[in-house]
Scaffold this motif. Structure first.
Motif, PDB file in Angstrom:
ATOM      1  N   UNK A 289       0.852  -1.192   0.000  1.00 23.45           N
ATOM      2  CA  UNK A 289       0.000   0.000   0.000  1.00 23.45           C
ATOM      3  C   UNK A 289       0.889   1.243   0.000  1.00 23.45           C
ATOM      4  N   UNK A 290       0.737   2.050  -1.020  1.00 28.37           N
ATOM      5  CA  UNK A 290       1.531   3.262  -1.168  1.00 28.37           C
ATOM      6  C   UNK A 290       0.661   4.470  -0.841  1.00 28.37           C
ATOM      7  N   UNK A 291       1.076   5.271   0.115  1.00 32.76           N
ATOM      8  CA  UNK A 291       0.240   6.433   0.503  1.00 32.76           C
ATOM      9  C   UNK A 291       0.027   7.437  -0.632  1.00 32.76           C
ATOM     10  N   UNK A 292       0.893   7.405  -1.639  1.00 28.28           N
ATOM     11  CA  UNK A 292       0.749   8.351  -2.746  1.00 28.28           C
ATOM     12  C   UNK A 292      -0.160   7.823  -3.859  1.00 28.28           C
TER      13      UNK A 292
END
Length: 308
Positions: A289-292
């Motif tokens: 999971x990438x916050x961006x």
């Protein structure tokens, strides 16, 4: 008496149609537990407890055999076997039905079906076996031929699509061709699906009266019905001249479709000394999971309308 015969014919056609609808039901029962589904196994002329019990028993046996087919598939892939299975028989004998049940739950990259159309002008000038050779298996593959090079011994002979010289050359060549395949490491298994005159008549009537099956009837099928005795003669010759130790024929009694499927699959499994292949435990990795990351919405104009 005529009315009674007509009534019985209609009942038999209804049972035949109901059997064909079981194909969809088989695909729906993915958990191999038909008892828990609450599926209505009734239907026209089939709502007796005895009939439902027979159909349920068929499903249970089929799923057991299909589980074994998966093990066979894994063994073939792991041990790099090469397998060819030929399915021959009269029109409407049920070859396609058993092929569907064999392949239903298998990996198409391991087990594939070959159903070649009539040869084109170029193929007719080639070595007779050439177009079939292109579909033979590599290591770790199973190939099912829905009709095969034995077309020359059947439809081509009866319908006059080959000369007498070509017909005789086929019989000189095919035993050596199959021995050559076996020597190269390919296992060759040949099934002939045998049905009675009356049963083929019934199945053709079923196709005529079922709009979902009418596409299965071709002018060639209808002509084959007229030439029943000629097909019988060439079949007997074929079995006599091509039943060799390296690639023998097996006859499947096919008047009862469900029994024919179960018997054929069971017999096929007995032809291999296979065993279950141990597999490493599969662990589902955690999703990154990438916050961006931002998922862009899909335009409404691209969505398939929710009609159902």
């Amino acid at each position: 008496m005529a009315a009674s015969n007509h009534e019985e014919l209609i009942k038999r056609i209804e049972r035949d149609l109901l059997d064909s609808y079981d194909e969809e039901l088989e695909l729906e029962i993915e958990d191999r537990n038909p008892d828990a589904l609450g599926v209505d196994l009734g239907g026209a002329d089939s709502n007796t407890d005895e009939h439902k019990a027979h159909r349920m028993a068929y499903f249970r046996e089929l799923f057991k055999l299909q589980a074994e087919l998966v093990k066979l598939q894994d063994w073939v892939a792991a041990t790099k076997q090469k397998v060819v299975i030929l399915f021959e028989g009269r029109d409407a004998a049920g070859k396609g039905g058993v092929i569907k049940r064999i392949t239903q739950r298998l990996n198409p990259r391991v087990c594939r079906t070959v159903a070649l159309p009539a040869p084109n002008d170029r193929e007719r000038t080639q070595w007779y076996f050439q177009r079939y050779v292109a579909h033979l298996p590599a290591a770790g593959e199973i190939v099912l031929f829905d009709r095969s090079w034995y077309n020359r011994a059947g439809v081509e002979k009866v319908m006059g699509f080959c000369s007498d010289e070509e017909y005789e050359e086929f019989y000189r060549s095919v035993p050596e061709f199959e021995r050559m395949l076996v020597r190269s490491g390919i296992r060759v298994i040949k099934y002939w699906f045998s049905i009675s005159d009356d049963e083929q008549h019934l199945r053709f009537l079923g196709r005529i009266h079922d709009p979902l099956k009418q596409w299965k009837l071709s002018p060639m099928d209808l002509e084959s019905r007229r030439r029943w005795e000629e097909y019988t003669q060439v079949k007997e010759t074929m079995l006599e001249r091509t039943h060799i130790e390296e690639a023998r024929w097996w006859i499947v009694a096919a008047d009862d479709k469900k029994k024919a499927r179960l018997n054929c699959i069971h017999h096929l499994l007995t032809q291999f000394d296979y065993h279950e292949i141990e597999k490493p435990e599969v662990v589902l990795p955690a999703r990154v999971r990438n916050p961006d990351y931002i998922r862009h919405p899909v335009p409404d104009s691209m969505i398939v309308p929710a009609i159902y």
